[in-house]
Design a protein around this motif. Structure first.
Motif, short mmCIF file in Angstrom:
data_model
loop_
_atom_site.label_atom_id
_atom_site.label_comp_id
_atom_site.label_asym_id
_atom_site.label_seq_id
_atom_site.Cartn_x
_atom_site.Cartn_y
_atom_site.Cartn_z
N THR A 263 0.83 -1.20 0.00
CA THR A 263 0.00 0.00 0.00
C THR A 263 0.87 1.25 0.00
O THR A 263 0.60 2.22 -0.74
CB THR A 263 -0.92 -0.01 1.23
OG1 THR A 263 -1.73 -1.19 1.18
CG2 THR A 263 -1.82 1.21 1.24
N SER A 264 1.89 1.27 0.86
CA SER A 264 2.78 2.43 0.91
C SER A 264 3.52 2.62 -0.41
O SER A 264 3.67 3.75 -0.90
CB SER A 264 3.77 2.26 2.06
OG SER A 264 4.66 3.34 2.12
N ARG A 266 2.49 1.65 -3.41
CA ARG A 266 1.55 2.14 -4.41
C ARG A 266 1.25 3.63 -4.22
O ARG A 266 1.14 4.40 -5.18
CB ARG A 266 0.27 1.32 -4.34
CG ARG A 266 -0.74 1.70 -5.42
CD ARG A 266 -1.90 0.70 -5.49
NE ARG A 266 -2.57 0.55 -4.22
CZ ARG A 266 -2.52 -0.54 -3.49
NH1 ARG A 266 -1.81 -1.58 -3.89
NH2 ARG A 266 -3.17 -0.62 -2.33
N THR A 267 1.14 4.07 -2.97
CA THR A 267 0.88 5.49 -2.70
C THR A 267 2.03 6.36 -3.18
O THR A 267 1.81 7.41 -3.82
CB THR A 267 0.65 5.69 -1.19
OG1 THR A 267 -0.46 4.88 -0.78
CG2 THR A 267 0.36 7.15 -0.88
N ASN A 268 3.24 5.96 -2.87
CA ASN A 268 4.39 6.76 -3.30
C ASN A 268 4.52 6.79 -4.82
O ASN A 268 4.86 7.83 -5.41
CB ASN A 268 5.67 6.18 -2.68
CG ASN A 268 5.74 6.42 -1.20
OD1 ASN A 268 5.15 7.37 -0.67
ND2 ASN A 268 6.46 5.55 -0.49
N LEU A 269 4.23 5.66 -5.47
CA LEU A 269 4.29 5.66 -6.93
C LEU A 269 3.21 6.56 -7.53
O LEU A 269 3.43 7.24 -8.55
CB LEU A 269 4.15 4.22 -7.45
CG LEU A 269 5.33 3.30 -7.17
CD1 LEU A 269 5.03 1.89 -7.66
CD2 LEU A 269 6.60 3.82 -7.86
N ASP A 270 2.02 6.57 -6.91
CA ASP A 270 0.96 7.47 -7.39
C ASP A 270 1.38 8.93 -7.23
O ASP A 270 1.12 9.78 -8.12
CB ASP A 270 -0.34 7.20 -6.62
CG ASP A 270 -0.95 5.86 -6.99
OD1 ASP A 270 -0.60 5.34 -8.08
OD2 ASP A 270 -1.76 5.34 -6.21
N LEU A 271 2.04 9.27 -6.10
CA LEU A 271 2.51 10.64 -5.90
C LEU A 271 3.55 11.03 -6.94
O LEU A 271 3.53 12.15 -7.49
CB LEU A 271 3.07 10.79 -4.49
CG LEU A 271 2.06 10.75 -3.34
CD1 LEU A 271 2.78 10.79 -2.00
CD2 LEU A 271 1.09 11.92 -3.46
N ARG A 273 3.85 9.79 -9.92
CA ARG A 273 3.21 9.93 -11.23
C ARG A 273 2.45 11.25 -11.32
O ARG A 273 2.47 11.92 -12.36
CB ARG A 273 2.26 8.76 -11.46
CG ARG A 273 1.59 8.78 -12.81
CD ARG A 273 0.75 7.54 -13.03
NE ARG A 273 0.14 7.54 -14.35
CZ ARG A 273 -0.68 6.60 -14.81
NH1 ARG A 273 -0.96 5.55 -14.03
NH2 ARG A 273 -1.18 6.69 -16.03
N GLN A 274 1.76 11.63 -10.25
CA GLN A 274 1.03 12.90 -10.26
C GLN A 274 1.99 14.09 -10.33
O GLN A 274 1.66 15.15 -10.88
CB GLN A 274 0.15 13.01 -9.02
CG GLN A 274 -1.00 12.01 -8.99
CD GLN A 274 -1.76 12.05 -7.68
OE1 GLN A 274 -1.49 12.91 -6.83
NE2 GLN A 274 -2.70 11.12 -7.52
N GLU A 276 4.74 14.16 -11.91
CA GLU A 276 5.50 14.18 -13.17
C GLU A 276 5.13 15.44 -13.95
O GLU A 276 3.97 15.66 -14.31
CB GLU A 276 5.18 12.92 -13.98
CG GLU A 276 6.04 12.77 -15.21
CD GLU A 276 7.48 12.47 -14.85
OE1 GLU A 276 8.37 12.82 -15.64
OE2 GLU A 276 7.72 11.88 -13.76
N ARG A 286 11.14 14.84 -4.17
CA ARG A 286 11.10 13.74 -5.14
C ARG A 286 12.15 12.68 -4.80
O ARG A 286 11.88 11.48 -4.87
CB ARG A 286 11.36 14.32 -6.54
CG ARG A 286 11.32 13.28 -7.65
CD ARG A 286 11.65 13.94 -8.98
NE ARG A 286 11.64 12.97 -10.05
CZ ARG A 286 10.57 12.59 -10.73
NH1 ARG A 286 9.38 13.12 -10.43
NH2 ARG A 286 10.65 11.70 -11.69
#
Length: 463
Positions: A263-264, A266-271, A273-274, A276, A286
């Motif tokens: 979960t952590s 996936r959250t960091n990867l979403d951040l 990506r947003q 970018e 970053r």
């Protein structure tokens, strides 16, 4: 190369009868045993009866012969040529013989008297009883006794009546023996069917368990061999149920432990990506996110490796050799020193050769050292001692509470004060698993300085 093919229905070791049911084998073996017993009894009865009949006949002939020799009238009438039926002995041939042979005119069966009778005439023997056969094949029982000086009385009685009696006795024994074998076959089959009924019930219960996977213990009745077999099955079911429960707990705990880093991550990867192309996210933030992602990936990799290690319930097929536990501990200390910044290690090692897997032993010792370094304060000291085969690792942390000591080596167990610290709760479980595989033991207690002390012992190599 020629291939060997066994004929259909044949076994390479000749035990073709094992293809039959147990009930049929018991019935056949019972029939064979009873049939053999009946055969031996019938043969013994026939021989005893034959011997008894012959003994009675011999005694009767001898008694009659001795009584006849006491009366001189019988010898006079026999010499004069009177037939035996006139003398009251229609079934017996009466013969008076001398050293020169029997008188002329006597009714002599068609058989030859021999040396035994001549010995009686000459006085060398008191009496003779034996069986003689005529030229026509008729059998006579011949008794010879002395009848005065230089002569003997011979009584010859046909054995046809005895032979008919023995034939009838043999037929009766054969008929009743055959009936007894058939009765034994039927009784053996019934006994086998009834006696193996608990085995059939046990077989049905085991087959039901194999289909339904319902590990409910079987009902045990009595204390015979079948009851012992049912008890053994129940013990196996308990062990299988415990193994399945451990597997379920492992899967449930693993899924729970994996959920948090995933979960952590996936959250960091979403951040990321947003962010970018978004100049609002500073470069430093970053880099911190990327470092966090890398740390979570490393934690996830370590957790997966620990799970794979613990999932092996059976001994591994690694190379087992003789290693020096001191060298294993030294390599582990060198590895932990690189990542345990600010922690001092005091090491004192004596040689202790053991037989085992050096890599798994090194991992177990490394887990103990990592645990001690994690709990030691900054600028703290971890004391490592190996003496008389006992490895002790002391830290300067808060120690392990008395209530937590029985559980520190359980999978995914984490004390209250350790839940906020990094780790999967599998390191000490791996230590215990490795030690158990090597036939050793590991314990936790309180160190003299107030921290935790872990003591590990592996048996020495033979010789």
């Amino acid at each position: 190369m020629r291939s060997t093919a066994w004929p259909e229905g044949a076994w390479p070791d000749g035990r073709w009868h094992y293809r039959r049911s147990l009930a049929s084998r018991v019935a056949v073996l019972t029939t064979l045993a009873v049939g053999l017993s009946i055969t031996i009894m019938a043969f013994t009865a026939f021989v005893v009866m034959r011997q008894q009949l012959m003994s009675s006949l011999d005694q009767s002939l001898l008694n009659r012969a001795h009584k006849a020799t006491a009366i001189s009238t019988l010898s006079d009438l026999t010499v004069q040529g009177f037939p035996p039926w006139v003398l009251g002995a229609a079934d017996v041939r009466v013969i008076f013989v001398t050293a020169d042979g029997p008188p002329s005119g006597t009714d002599i069966p068609n058989f030859r008297l021999g040396r035994p009778e001549y010995d009686v005439v000459t006085g060398r023997r008191e009496s003779v009883v034996r069986t003689l056969v005529t030229a026509e094949g008729e059998r006579f029982r011949v008794a010879t006794v002395p009848a005065g000086s230089g002569q003997a009385l011979v009584l010859a009685q046909p054995l046809a009546a005895n032979d008919r009696t023995l034939e009838k006795l043999g037929g009766v024994l054969f008929v009743f023996g055959a009936l007894g074998v058939l009765a034994a076959l039927l009784a053996g089959w019934l006994v086998a069917r009834n006696g193996l009924r608990p085995v059939r019930r046990l077989t049905s219960a085991v087959e039901r368990i194999a289909v339904t996977e319902d590990l409910t213990p079987l009902r045990v009745e009595g204390d015979d061999e079948v009851a012992r077999l049912a008890t053994a099955f129940n013990q196996m079911l308990l062990a299988l149920g415990a193994s399945r429960d451990r597997q379920r707990r492992l899967v449930a705990d693993a899924s729970h432990e994996l959920r948090t880093p995933l979960t952590s991550l996936r959250t960091n990867l979403d951040l990321l990506r947003q962010a970018e192309g978004n100049a609002a996210l500073p470069p430093q933030a970053r880099l911190e996110l990327l470092d966090d992602v890398r740390g979570q990936i490393e934690e996830l990799s370590a957790l997966v490796g620990d799970l794979v290690e613990l999932a092996r319930d059976e001994p591994t097929s690694r190379v087992v050799t003789q290693v020096d536990l001191a060298e294993v501990v030294e390599r582990a200390v060198t590895r932990v020193r690189r990542r345990a910044h600010g922690v001092t290690f005091e090491v004192s090692l004596d040689e202790w050769p053991v037989v085992g897997d050096g890599n798994s032993l090194e991992r177990a010792v490394t887990n103990l050292l990592d645990n001690a370094a994690k709990w030691s304060p900054s600028e703290g000291t971890v004391t490592v001692r190996l003496a008389d085969g006992v490895l002790t690792v002391d830290d300067e942390g808060s120690g392990v509470a008395e209530a937590d000591r029985p559980h520190v080596f359980d999978r995914f167990y984490r004390a209250e004060e350790s839940r906020a610290m990094p780790g999967s709760g599998l390191g000490l479980a791996i230590v215990r698993q490795v030690v158990d595989r090597h036939g050793g033991r590991v314990e936790v207690s309180q160190a003299p300085g107030g921290g935790a002390r872990f003591s590990l012992w592996i048996p020495a190599a033979p010789g």
